[in-house]
Design an enzyme around this catalytic site. Structure first.
Site, PDB file in Angstrom:
ATOM      1  N   SER A   1      -6.405  -2.078  -1.784  1.00  0.00           N
ATOM      2  CA  SER A   1      -5.269  -1.330  -2.327  1.00  0.00           C
ATOM      3  C   SER A   1      -4.343  -0.918  -1.179  1.00  0.00           C
ATOM      4  CB  SER A   1      -5.805  -0.124  -3.094  1.00  0.00           C
ATOM      5  OG  SER A   1      -4.767   0.638  -3.627  1.00  0.00           O
TER       6      SER A   1
ATOM      7  N   TYR B   1       5.297  -1.940  -5.651  1.00  0.00           N
ATOM      8  CA  TYR B   1       4.037  -2.200  -4.942  1.00  0.00           C
ATOM      9  C   TYR B   1       3.079  -1.017  -5.097  1.00  0.00           C
ATOM     10  CZ  TYR B   1       1.160  -2.668  -0.627  1.00  0.00           C
ATOM     11  OH  TYR B   1       0.144  -2.736   0.299  1.00  0.00           O
TER      12      TYR B   1
ATOM     13  N   LYS C   1      -0.508  -1.167  -6.922  1.00  0.00           N
ATOM     14  CA  LYS C   1      -1.756  -0.805  -6.233  1.00  0.00           C
ATOM     15  C   LYS C   1      -2.438   0.379  -6.928  1.00  0.00           C
ATOM     16  CE  LYS C   1      -1.796  -3.639  -2.519  1.00  0.00           C
ATOM     17  NZ  LYS C   1      -2.766  -4.761  -2.408  1.00  0.00           N
TER      18      LYS C   1
HETATM   19  N1  NAP Z   1      -1.024  -4.056   6.837  1.00  0.00           N
HETATM   20  C1  NAP Z   1      -0.849  -2.882   6.251  1.00  0.00           C
HETATM   21  O1  NAP Z   1      -0.263  -1.968   6.813  1.00  0.00           O
HETATM   22  C2  NAP Z   1      -1.387  -2.631   4.860  1.00  0.00           C
HETATM   23  C3  NAP Z   1      -1.358  -1.320   4.368  1.00  0.00           C
HETATM   24  C4  NAP Z   1      -1.838  -1.056   3.091  1.00  0.00           C
HETATM   25  C5  NAP Z   1      -2.338  -2.075   2.338  1.00  0.00           C
HETATM   26  N2  NAP Z   1      -2.362  -3.351   2.827  1.00  0.00           N
HETATM   27  C6  NAP Z   1      -2.879  -4.404   1.959  1.00  0.00           C
HETATM   28  O2  NAP Z   1      -3.830  -5.156   2.655  1.00  0.00           O
HETATM   29  C7  NAP Z   1      -3.803  -6.502   2.187  1.00  0.00           C
HETATM   30  C8  NAP Z   1      -3.630  -7.433   3.364  1.00  0.00           C
HETATM   31  O3  NAP Z   1      -2.439  -7.102   4.031  1.00  0.00           O
HETATM   32  P1  NAP Z   1      -2.055  -7.721   5.456  1.00  0.00           P
HETATM   33  O4  NAP Z   1      -1.336  -6.669   6.191  1.00  0.00           O
HETATM   34  O5  NAP Z   1      -3.234  -8.369   6.056  1.00  0.00           O
HETATM   35  O6  NAP Z   1      -0.992  -8.832   4.976  1.00  0.00           O
HETATM   36  P2  NAP Z   1      -0.496 -10.145   5.737  1.00  0.00           P
HETATM   37  O7  NAP Z   1      -0.814 -10.105   7.182  1.00  0.00           O
HETATM   38  O8  NAP Z   1       0.914 -10.334   5.284  1.00  0.00           O
HETATM   39  O9  NAP Z   1      -1.404 -11.297   5.068  1.00  0.00           O
HETATM   40  C9  NAP Z   1      -1.286 -11.523   3.700  1.00  0.00           C
HETATM   41  C10 NAP Z   1      -2.269 -12.612   3.311  1.00  0.00           C
HETATM   42  O10 NAP Z   1      -2.128 -12.828   1.888  1.00  0.00           O
HETATM   43  C11 NAP Z   1      -1.729 -14.169   1.659  1.00  0.00           C
HETATM   44  N3  NAP Z   1      -0.830 -14.193   0.513  1.00  0.00           N
HETATM   45  C12 NAP Z   1       0.390 -13.602   0.397  1.00  0.00           C
HETATM   46  N4  NAP Z   1       0.915 -13.842  -0.807  1.00  0.00           N
HETATM   47  C13 NAP Z   1       0.001 -14.601  -1.476  1.00  0.00           C
HETATM   48  C14 NAP Z   1      -0.034 -15.171  -2.771  1.00  0.00           C
HETATM   49  N5  NAP Z   1       0.982 -15.040  -3.625  1.00  0.00           N
HETATM   50  N6  NAP Z   1      -1.119 -15.887  -3.123  1.00  0.00           N
HETATM   51  C15 NAP Z   1      -2.155 -16.051  -2.258  1.00  0.00           C
HETATM   52  N7  NAP Z   1      -2.183 -15.533  -1.029  1.00  0.00           N
HETATM   53  C16 NAP Z   1      -1.104 -14.821  -0.643  1.00  0.00           C
HETATM   54  C17 NAP Z   1      -1.103 -14.639   2.965  1.00  0.00           C
HETATM   55  O11 NAP Z   1      -1.187 -16.043   3.150  1.00  0.00           O
HETATM   56  P3  NAP Z   1      -0.034 -17.083   2.663  1.00  0.00           P
HETATM   57  O12 NAP Z   1       1.251 -16.624   3.238  1.00  0.00           O
HETATM   58  O13 NAP Z   1      -0.519 -18.404   3.183  1.00  0.00           O
HETATM   59  O14 NAP Z   1      -0.066 -17.061   1.164  1.00  0.00           O
HETATM   60  C18 NAP Z   1      -1.985 -13.932   3.981  1.00  0.00           C
HETATM   61  O15 NAP Z   1      -3.189 -14.628   4.143  1.00  0.00           O
HETATM   62  C19 NAP Z   1      -2.671  -6.570   1.154  1.00  0.00           C
HETATM   63  O16 NAP Z   1      -3.180  -6.430  -0.150  1.00  0.00           O
HETATM   64  C20 NAP Z   1      -1.814  -5.378   1.514  1.00  0.00           C
HETATM   65  O17 NAP Z   1      -1.080  -4.912   0.399  1.00  0.00           O
HETATM   66  C21 NAP Z   1      -1.891  -3.644   4.072  1.00  0.00           C
END
Ligand code: NAP
Length: 257
Positions: free
Chosen positions: A153, A167, A171
């Protein structure tokens, strides 16, 4: 006397378990997939870009010796998800841990400029896809006698911000999904929310970093998260270490107030 490393390894052991990570190609998903393989799991790496999944899968196998299946899928598209689940079961015969990690929050100028298309794409990826995948995999986990589902989330679900409102709402829906699915699939399968705060993954490239770091001064830990800092909480929820934890929210947010 030194620590008992066997004790620690057994607590978080994932030997021969199968862990499916959506969005496993980069960011937090990649960290969690690597960590699962290091604890003995075979992994499924799924995202929209096959080459990126294949590259991560190859790196994981080279580093850990565990099998890694790359699979191209758009998690926001209901009809594509059966194929992902079938591919995982065809290859490994089971899924022990599903990590619904793929997610995103596109930028927009103002709330009034949010289109129906943008809204739907955010809800589809962050809420609809995890629902469908959890139901497909959860029912099979129940039939197989166990499993753990982790819904990734966001702190935004509890502290909604105007620049990420669709978003945050999606979530928040995911948080609700966790509680309901935990009841639906319990006592056999555990379902939990892993709730990150701001982590320095690719998503942070769109941030005003100095302003975000300044905001983090209000956190208990007064800083942003490094991607690898998601691992401990993820392994806790994936492994039997969390055998009495279900329907919960585990925060990894630096102590965000
Ligand atoms: N980083 C933060 O600060 C943060 C904070 C709160 C929550 N989150 C949550 O943590 C999770 C991971 O975030 P992250 O920061 O690691 O993101 P990230 O670095 O942007 O990586 C996102 C991943 O999801 C894949 N993806 C994106 N859209 C997709 C789709 N439509 N279908 C299948 N795969 C998809 C991307 O690969 P492709 O581009 O190849 O599809 C990539 O592997 C997310 O749910 C995000 O909302 C992150």
């Amino acid at each position: 006397m030194g620590s008992d490393s066997n004790y620690v390894a057994e607590l978080f052991d994932l030997t021969d378990r199968v862990v499916l990570v959506t969005g496993g190609s980069r960011g937090l998903g990649r960290e969690m997939a690597f960590a699962a393989a290091r604890c003995g799991a075979d992994v499924v790496i799924a995202s929209r870009k096959f080459d990126a999944c294949a590259a991560t899968a190859e790196e994981i196998t080279a580093a850990t010796g565990r099998a890694a299946l790359a699979y191209q899928v758009h998690v926001g598209r209901w009809d594509e998800l059966d194929g992902l689940v079938d591919a995982a079961y065809d290859r490994f015969g089971k899924v022990d841990v599903l990590i619904n990690n793929a997610g995103m929050s596109p930028l927009y100028e103002s709330l009034g400029s949010v289109t129906e298309k943008l809204f739907d794409s955010v809800v589809n990826l962050n809420l609809k896809g995890p629902f469908r995948l959890s139901t497909l995999v959860g029912e099979r986990m129940v039939a197989a006698g166990g499993g753990s589902i982790i819904n990734v989330s966001s702190s935004g679900s509890r502290r909604p911000r105007p620049e990420q409102l669709p978003y945050s709402a999606a979530k928040a829906g995911l948080n609700a999904l966790t509680e309901g699915l935990a009841l639906a699939f319990g006592p056999t399968v555990r379902v939990n929310t892993l709730m990150p705060g701001p982590f320095l993954t690719d998503v942070s490239k769109a941030w005003d970093i100095p302003a975000t770091e300044k905001g983090a001064q209000h956190f208990a830990l007064k800083r942003l998260g490094q991607p690898a800092e998601i691992i401990g909480a993820a392994l806790f929820l994936a492994s039997d270490a969390s055998s009495y934890t279900s329907g919960s929210i585990i925060r990894a947010d630096g102590g965000m107030p």
